[in-house]
Design a protein around this motif. Structure first.
Motif, PDB file in Angstrom:
ATOM      1  N   LEU A   1      -6.625   8.266   1.828  1.00  0.00           N
ATOM      2  CA  LEU A   1      -6.520   6.900   2.360  1.00  0.00           C
ATOM      3  C   LEU A   1      -5.900   6.925   3.752  1.00  0.00           C
ATOM      4  O   LEU A   1      -4.771   7.397   3.920  1.00  0.00           O
ATOM      5  CB  LEU A   1      -5.686   6.022   1.433  1.00  0.00           C
ATOM      6  N   PRO A   2      -6.622   6.454   4.758  1.00  0.00           N
ATOM      7  CA  PRO A   2      -6.126   6.509   6.131  1.00  0.00           C
ATOM      8  C   PRO A   2      -5.193   5.361   6.502  1.00  0.00           C
ATOM      9  O   PRO A   2      -4.760   5.278   7.651  1.00  0.00           O
ATOM     10  CB  PRO A   2      -7.414   6.450   6.964  1.00  0.00           C
ATOM     11  N   TRP A   3      -4.906   4.487   5.552  1.00  0.00           N
ATOM     12  CA  TRP A   3      -4.120   3.298   5.842  1.00  0.00           C
ATOM     13  C   TRP A   3      -2.898   3.229   4.935  1.00  0.00           C
ATOM     14  O   TRP A   3      -2.886   3.768   3.842  1.00  0.00           O
ATOM     15  CB  TRP A   3      -4.958   2.036   5.642  1.00  0.00           C
ATOM     16  N   GLU A   4      -1.913   2.489   5.409  1.00  0.00           N
ATOM     17  CA  GLU A   4      -0.738   2.194   4.600  1.00  0.00           C
ATOM     18  C   GLU A   4      -1.164   1.289   3.437  1.00  0.00           C
ATOM     19  O   GLU A   4      -2.178   0.583   3.540  1.00  0.00           O
ATOM     20  CB  GLU A   4       0.324   1.479   5.443  1.00  0.00           C
ATOM     21  N   PRO A   5      -0.397   1.288   2.333  1.00  0.00           N
ATOM     22  CA  PRO A   5      -0.775   0.465   1.170  1.00  0.00           C
ATOM     23  C   PRO A   5      -1.020  -1.014   1.492  1.00  0.00           C
ATOM     24  O   PRO A   5      -1.941  -1.621   0.946  1.00  0.00           O
ATOM     25  CB  PRO A   5       0.413   0.630   0.210  1.00  0.00           C
ATOM     26  N   LYS A   6      -0.237  -1.597   2.395  1.00  0.00           N
ATOM     27  CA  LYS A   6      -0.439  -3.009   2.752  1.00  0.00           C
ATOM     28  C   LYS A   6      -1.791  -3.215   3.424  1.00  0.00           C
ATOM     29  O   LYS A   6      -2.463  -4.215   3.189  1.00  0.00           O
ATOM     30  CB  LYS A   6       0.676  -3.505   3.675  1.00  0.00           C
ATOM     31  N   LYS A   7      -2.203  -2.263   4.260  1.00  0.00           N
ATOM     32  CA  LYS A   7      -3.485  -2.392   4.942  1.00  0.00           C
ATOM     33  C   LYS A   7      -4.637  -2.195   3.961  1.00  0.00           C
ATOM     34  O   LYS A   7      -5.673  -2.846   4.080  1.00  0.00           O
ATOM     35  CB  LYS A   7      -3.584  -1.404   6.092  1.00  0.00           C
ATOM     36  N   VAL A   8      -4.457  -1.294   2.990  1.00  0.00           N
ATOM     37  CA  VAL A   8      -5.481  -1.111   1.952  1.00  0.00           C
ATOM     38  C   VAL A   8      -5.668  -2.421   1.197  1.00  0.00           C
ATOM     39  O   VAL A   8      -6.795  -2.870   0.972  1.00  0.00           O
ATOM     40  CB  VAL A   8      -5.102   0.028   0.977  1.00  0.00           C
ATOM     41  N   LEU A   9      -4.569  -3.047   0.817  1.00  0.00           N
ATOM     42  CA  LEU A   9      -4.632  -4.328   0.122  1.00  0.00           C
ATOM     43  C   LEU A   9      -5.308  -5.386   0.995  1.00  0.00           C
ATOM     44  O   LEU A   9      -6.148  -6.158   0.502  1.00  0.00           O
ATOM     45  CB  LEU A   9      -3.229  -4.789  -0.265  1.00  0.00           C
ATOM     46  N   LEU A  10      -4.980  -5.410   2.271  1.00  0.00           N
ATOM     47  CA  LEU A  10      -5.605  -6.357   3.191  1.00  0.00           C
ATOM     48  C   LEU A  10      -7.113  -6.122   3.251  1.00  0.00           C
ATOM     49  O   LEU A  10      -7.903  -7.055   3.117  1.00  0.00           O
ATOM     50  CB  LEU A  10      -5.002  -6.212   4.588  1.00  0.00           C
TER      51      LEU A  10
ATOM     52  N   LYS B   1     -12.596   4.081  -3.873  1.00  0.00           N
ATOM     53  CA  LYS B   1     -12.396   4.838  -5.120  1.00  0.00           C
ATOM     54  C   LYS B   1     -12.316   6.339  -4.841  1.00  0.00           C
ATOM     55  O   LYS B   1     -11.491   7.043  -5.411  1.00  0.00           O
ATOM     56  CB  LYS B   1     -13.496   4.527  -6.121  1.00  0.00           C
ATOM     57  N   ARG B   2     -13.173   6.830  -3.951  1.00  0.00           N
ATOM     58  CA  ARG B   2     -13.146   8.249  -3.589  1.00  0.00           C
ATOM     59  C   ARG B   2     -11.808   8.626  -2.968  1.00  0.00           C
ATOM     60  O   ARG B   2     -11.188   9.641  -3.331  1.00  0.00           O
ATOM     61  CB  ARG B   2     -14.275   8.565  -2.601  1.00  0.00           C
ATOM     62  N   LEU B   3     -11.343   7.780  -2.052  1.00  0.00           N
ATOM     63  CA  LEU B   3     -10.094   8.067  -1.355  1.00  0.00           C
ATOM     64  C   LEU B   3      -8.877   7.950  -2.285  1.00  0.00           C
ATOM     65  O   LEU B   3      -7.925   8.718  -2.159  1.00  0.00           O
ATOM     66  CB  LEU B   3      -9.941   7.144  -0.148  1.00  0.00           C
ATOM     67  N   GLU B   4      -8.907   7.026  -3.201  1.00  0.00           N
ATOM     68  CA  GLU B   4      -7.798   6.875  -4.155  1.00  0.00           C
ATOM     69  C   GLU B   4      -7.742   8.059  -5.121  1.00  0.00           C
ATOM     70  O   GLU B   4      -6.664   8.445  -5.560  1.00  0.00           O
ATOM     71  CB  GLU B   4      -7.930   5.560  -4.930  1.00  0.00           C
ATOM     72  N   ALA B   5      -8.889   8.634  -5.421  1.00  0.00           N
ATOM     73  CA  ALA B   5      -8.938   9.785  -6.317  1.00  0.00           C
ATOM     74  C   ALA B   5      -8.469  11.072  -5.633  1.00  0.00           C
ATOM     75  O   ALA B   5      -8.096  12.035  -6.302  1.00  0.00           O
ATOM     76  CB  ALA B   5     -10.352   9.981  -6.859  1.00  0.00           C
TER      77      ALA B   5
END
Length: 95
Positions: A52-61, A90-94
């Motif tokens: 994941l190339p983003w911080e958790p807040k940006k992923v949520l956004l 999903k790929r990046l979270e895995a």
């Protein structure tokens, strides 16, 4: 002290009722090409990443706004972009 028939100098009588039915609220319509470009930019960033190339807040956004932004595109194109984005997330979270 009453004002009588003296006009109010600070009110434009023609535009005093801003909620009038005569003046419809302008509707915002984004440019589909601009929306498309932004969506493809986000998707390209996800595709190029190994994690994941983003911080958790940006992923949520992005998980919130990406599907909403696709609503400004033709139905089939929007559905395809939503599918591709979710596949990448999903790929990046895995990883």
């Amino acid at each position: 002290m009453t004002r009588g028939t003296q006009p109010d100098l600070f009110v434009d009588n023609e535009q005093s009722d801003l909620s009038s039915e005569d003046s419809p609220t302008p509707e915002y319509r984004p440019d589909p090409d601009s929306v498309r470009a932004e969506l493809y930019e986000i998707l390209a960033e996800a595709r190029a990443a190994q994690k994941l190339p983003w911080e958790p807040k940006k992923v949520l956004l992005y998980r919130t706004i990406f599907p909403q932004m696709t609503n400004w595109l033709p139905d089939e194109e929007g559905a395809q972009l939503r599918f591709e984005f979710e596949t990448e997330i999903k790929r990046l979270e895995a990883a």
